[in-house]
Design a protein around this motif. Structure first.
Motif, PDB file in Angstrom:
ATOM      1  N   LEU A   1       0.682  -1.065   0.092  1.00 61.11           N
ATOM      2  CA  LEU A   1      -0.215  -0.243  -0.030  1.00 61.11           C
ATOM      3  C   LEU A   1       1.052   1.201  -0.085  1.00 61.11           C
ATOM      4  CD1 LEU A   1      -2.664  -1.163   2.450  1.00 61.11           C
ATOM      5  CD2 LEU A   1      -3.112  -0.219   0.198  1.00 61.11           C
ATOM      6  N   GLN A   2       1.845   1.295   0.831  1.00 61.80           N
ATOM      7  CA  GLN A   2       2.865   2.289   0.984  1.00 61.80           C
ATOM      8  C   GLN A   2       3.378   2.567  -0.456  1.00 61.80           C
ATOM      9  OE1 GLN A   2       5.369   1.317   4.308  1.00 61.80           O
ATOM     10  NE2 GLN A   2       3.795   2.118   5.765  1.00 61.80           N
ATOM     11  N   GLU A   3       3.975   1.457  -1.304  1.00 59.16           N
ATOM     12  CA  GLU A   3       4.529   1.612  -2.548  1.00 59.16           C
ATOM     13  C   GLU A   3       3.548   1.979  -3.647  1.00 59.16           C
ATOM     14  OE1 GLU A   3       8.238  -1.684  -1.599  1.00 59.16           O
ATOM     15  OE2 GLU A   3       6.219  -2.284  -2.537  1.00 59.16           O
ATOM     16  N   LYS A   4       2.386   2.045  -3.386  1.00 58.01           N
ATOM     17  CA  LYS A   4       1.032   2.572  -4.187  1.00 58.01           C
ATOM     18  C   LYS A   4       1.008   1.379  -5.513  1.00 58.01           C
ATOM     19  CE  LYS A   4       1.346   7.211  -3.295  1.00 58.01           C
ATOM     20  NZ  LYS A   4       0.750   7.187  -2.037  1.00 58.01           N
ATOM     21  N   ARG A   5       1.421  -0.118  -4.811  1.00 54.45           N
ATOM     22  CA  ARG A   5       1.133  -1.251  -5.797  1.00 54.45           C
ATOM     23  C   ARG A   5      -0.293  -1.820  -6.094  1.00 54.45           C
ATOM     24  NH1 ARG A   5       6.569  -4.730  -4.782  1.00 54.45           N
ATOM     25  NH2 ARG A   5       5.548  -6.080  -6.494  1.00 54.45           N
ATOM     26  N   VAL A   6      -1.045  -1.359  -4.939  1.00 52.66           N
ATOM     27  CA  VAL A   6      -2.323  -2.008  -4.606  1.00 52.66           C
ATOM     28  C   VAL A   6      -3.464  -1.160  -5.372  1.00 52.66           C
ATOM     29  CG1 VAL A   6      -4.236  -2.510  -2.722  1.00 52.66           C
ATOM     30  CG2 VAL A   6      -1.678  -3.251  -2.454  1.00 52.66           C
ATOM     31  N   VAL A   7      -4.213  -2.164  -5.954  1.00 46.16           N
ATOM     32  CA  VAL A   7      -5.363  -1.606  -6.816  1.00 46.16           C
ATOM     33  C   VAL A   7      -6.578  -2.408  -6.103  1.00 46.16           C
ATOM     34  CG1 VAL A   7      -6.724  -1.252  -8.971  1.00 46.16           C
ATOM     35  CG2 VAL A   7      -4.076  -1.151  -8.987  1.00 46.16           C
ATOM     36  N   ALA A   8      -7.430  -1.701  -5.418  1.00 44.46           N
ATOM     37  CA  ALA A   8      -8.602  -2.112  -4.600  1.00 44.46           C
ATOM     38  C   ALA A   8      -9.706  -2.356  -5.730  1.00 44.46           C
ATOM     39  CB  ALA A   8      -8.912  -1.379  -3.522  1.00 44.46           C
ATOM     40  N   PHE A   9     -10.341  -3.385  -5.344  1.00 43.46           N
ATOM     41  CA  PHE A   9     -11.458  -3.727  -6.494  1.00 43.46           C
ATOM     42  C   PHE A   9     -12.328  -4.653  -5.708  1.00 43.46           C
ATOM     43  CE2 PHE A   9     -13.526  -5.872  -9.861  1.00 43.46           C
ATOM     44  CZ  PHE A   9     -14.141  -4.734 -10.752  1.00 43.46           C
ATOM     45  N   CYS A  10     -13.679  -4.410  -5.768  1.00 41.61           N
ATOM     46  CA  CYS A  10     -14.909  -5.422  -5.558  1.00 41.61           C
ATOM     47  C   CYS A  10     -15.801  -5.581  -6.439  1.00 41.61           C
ATOM     48  CB  CYS A  10     -15.677  -4.696  -4.237  1.00 41.61           C
ATOM     49  SG  CYS A  10     -17.035  -6.055  -3.844  1.00 41.61           S
ATOM     50  N   PRO A  11     -15.527  -6.804  -7.001  1.00 38.41           N
ATOM     51  CA  PRO A  11     -16.424  -7.136  -8.434  1.00 38.41           C
ATOM     52  C   PRO A  11     -17.838  -7.266  -8.008  1.00 38.41           C
ATOM     53  CG  PRO A  11     -15.052  -9.036  -7.691  1.00 38.41           C
ATOM     54  CD  PRO A  11     -14.655  -7.787  -6.686  1.00 38.41           C
ATOM     55  N   GLU A  12     -18.039  -7.464  -6.918  1.00 35.65           N
ATOM     56  CA  GLU A  12     -19.869  -7.480  -6.650  1.00 35.65           C
ATOM     57  C   GLU A  12     -20.332  -6.113  -6.868  1.00 35.65           C
ATOM     58  OE1 GLU A  12     -20.422  -9.966  -3.226  1.00 35.65           O
ATOM     59  OE2 GLU A  12     -19.122 -11.463  -4.031  1.00 35.65           O
ATOM     60  N   VAL A  13     -19.704  -5.276  -6.096  1.00 35.62           N
ATOM     61  CA  VAL A  13     -20.215  -3.777  -6.061  1.00 35.62           C
ATOM     62  C   VAL A  13     -19.990  -3.075  -7.322  1.00 35.62           C
ATOM     63  CG1 VAL A  13     -19.517  -1.637  -5.340  1.00 35.62           C
ATOM     64  CG2 VAL A  13     -19.505  -3.460  -3.742  1.00 35.62           C
ATOM     65  N   ALA A  14     -18.751  -3.405  -8.134  1.00 39.67           N
ATOM     66  CA  ALA A  14     -18.570  -3.161  -9.507  1.00 39.67           C
ATOM     67  C   ALA A  14     -19.649  -3.434 -10.582  1.00 39.67           C
ATOM     68  CB  ALA A  14     -17.164  -3.427 -10.158  1.00 39.67           C
ATOM     69  N   GLY A  15     -20.045  -4.873 -10.276  1.00 42.90           N
ATOM     70  CA  GLY A  15     -21.176  -5.537 -11.186  1.00 42.90           C
ATOM     71  C   GLY A  15     -22.659  -4.760 -10.827  1.00 42.90           C
ATOM     72  N   GLY A  16     -22.709  -3.842  -9.749  1.00 40.65           N
ATOM     73  CA  GLY A  16     -23.897  -3.218  -9.486  1.00 40.65           C
ATOM     74  C   GLY A  16     -24.788  -3.586  -8.231  1.00 40.65           C
ATOM     75  N   LEU A  17     -24.202  -4.456  -7.266  1.00 38.38           N
ATOM     76  CA  LEU A  17     -24.929  -5.164  -6.188  1.00 38.38           C
ATOM     77  C   LEU A  17     -24.605  -4.092  -5.198  1.00 38.38           C
ATOM     78  CD1 LEU A  17     -24.044  -8.763  -6.570  1.00 38.38           C
ATOM     79  CD2 LEU A  17     -26.213  -7.635  -7.097  1.00 38.38           C
ATOM     80  N   PRO A  18     -25.828  -3.911  -4.284  1.00 42.54           N
ATOM     81  CA  PRO A  18     -25.645  -2.914  -3.343  1.00 42.54           C
ATOM     82  C   PRO A  18     -25.024  -3.678  -2.010  1.00 42.54           C
ATOM     83  CG  PRO A  18     -27.797  -4.163  -3.159  1.00 42.54           C
ATOM     84  CD  PRO A  18     -27.114  -4.755  -4.410  1.00 42.54           C
ATOM     85  N   THR A  19     -24.629  -2.762  -0.932  1.00 39.01           N
ATOM     86  CA  THR A  19     -24.031  -3.171   0.278  1.00 39.01           C
ATOM     87  C   THR A  19     -24.750  -2.637   1.212  1.00 39.01           C
ATOM     88  OG1 THR A  19     -21.813  -3.195  -0.812  1.00 39.01           O
ATOM     89  CG2 THR A  19     -22.034  -3.239   1.605  1.00 39.01           C
ATOM     90  N   PRO A  20     -25.235  -3.419   2.386  1.00 38.73           N
ATOM     91  CA  PRO A  20     -25.616  -5.005   2.341  1.00 38.73           C
ATOM     92  C   PRO A  20     -26.523  -5.481   1.197  1.00 38.73           C
ATOM     93  CG  PRO A  20     -26.962  -4.170   4.125  1.00 38.73           C
ATOM     94  CD  PRO A  20     -26.221  -2.739   3.357  1.00 38.73           C
ATOM     95  N   ARG A  21     -26.201  -6.760   0.749  1.00 40.36           N
ATOM     96  CA  ARG A  21     -27.037  -7.530  -0.106  1.00 40.36           C
ATOM     97  C   ARG A  21     -27.261  -8.791   0.460  1.00 40.36           C
ATOM     98  NH1 ARG A  21     -21.994  -5.870  -1.586  1.00 40.36           N
ATOM     99  NH2 ARG A  21     -20.647  -7.679  -1.824  1.00 40.36           N
ATOM    100  N   PRO A  22     -28.081  -9.666   0.074  1.00 41.12           N
ATOM    101  CA  PRO A  22     -28.156 -10.987   0.470  1.00 41.12           C
ATOM    102  C   PRO A  22     -27.077 -11.919  -0.039  1.00 41.12           C
ATOM    103  CG  PRO A  22     -30.338 -10.399  -0.772  1.00 41.12           C
ATOM    104  CD  PRO A  22     -29.291  -9.292  -0.935  1.00 41.12           C
ATOM    105  N   PRO A  23     -26.478 -12.841   0.977  1.00 41.80           N
ATOM    106  CA  PRO A  23     -25.396 -13.654   0.531  1.00 41.80           C
ATOM    107  C   PRO A  23     -25.757 -14.376  -0.696  1.00 41.80           C
ATOM    108  CG  PRO A  23     -26.628 -14.558   2.374  1.00 41.80           C
ATOM    109  CD  PRO A  23     -27.350 -13.312   2.061  1.00 41.80           C
TER     110      PRO A  23
END
Length: 154
Positions: free
Chosen positions: A33-55
């Motif tokens: 993270l300090q080296e700025k190598r990390v790219v954060a991503f959540c595919p479920e949120v990116a796919g349009g699902l809300p948080t929270p959501r049913p399992p």
């Protein structure tokens, strides 16, 4: 220096189905993270699902919630967006949340919504692996560190 796609929930972001995170406390992740190598991503949120959501769990090639809703399309869209992001940023490594119907690398829940795990991959993990991206779960962090070291020494 290689970038690493990392499940947002492992970085402490409350994006899981239950509105929680699974923050991973680890010195090497902190360094990345300090080296700025990390790219954060959540595919479920990116796919349009809300948080929270049913399992949701994978059942007969479909992703279905505990309430019976078919959310396969959202999961597929998230997987496609993850791959597009990796391609755009030349990411060849991913650290994803084990057991997730999106990110599970080695096991997922069996689709019965009874807490039973089976060998298998989530939709995003599978799409990335098929595209040649090396995918690791949080349980395989030492293996990811080794793979990165090899890649950076070549």
């Amino acid at each position: 220096m290689h970038k690493i796609l990392v499940s947002s929930c492992l970085l402490g972001q409350p994006v899981r189905y239950d509105g929680q995170s699974k923050g991973l406390k680890n010195d090497i992740l902190t360094l990345w993270l300090q080296e700025k190598r990390v790219v954060a991503f959540c595919p479920e949120v990116a796919g349009g699902l809300p948080t929270p959501r049913p399992p949701a769990e994978i059942n007969a090639a479909k992703v279905v919630t505990a309430t019976g809703e078919d959310v396969t399309g959202e999961f597929q869209l998230g997987a496609e967006q993850a791959l597009a992001l990796c391609n755009a940023q030349q990411i060849k490594f991913a650290l994803l949340k084990e057991s997730s119907p999106s990110c599970g690398r080695n096991n997922i829940y069996d689709g019965s919504h009874k807490g039973v795990k089976v060998a298998g991959m989530g939709l995003t993990a599978e799409k990335l692996v098929k595209a040649g991206i090396q995918v690791f779960s949080e349980e395989q962090l030492p293996e990811l560190v080794s793979a990165l070291a090899i890649a950076e020494n070549n």
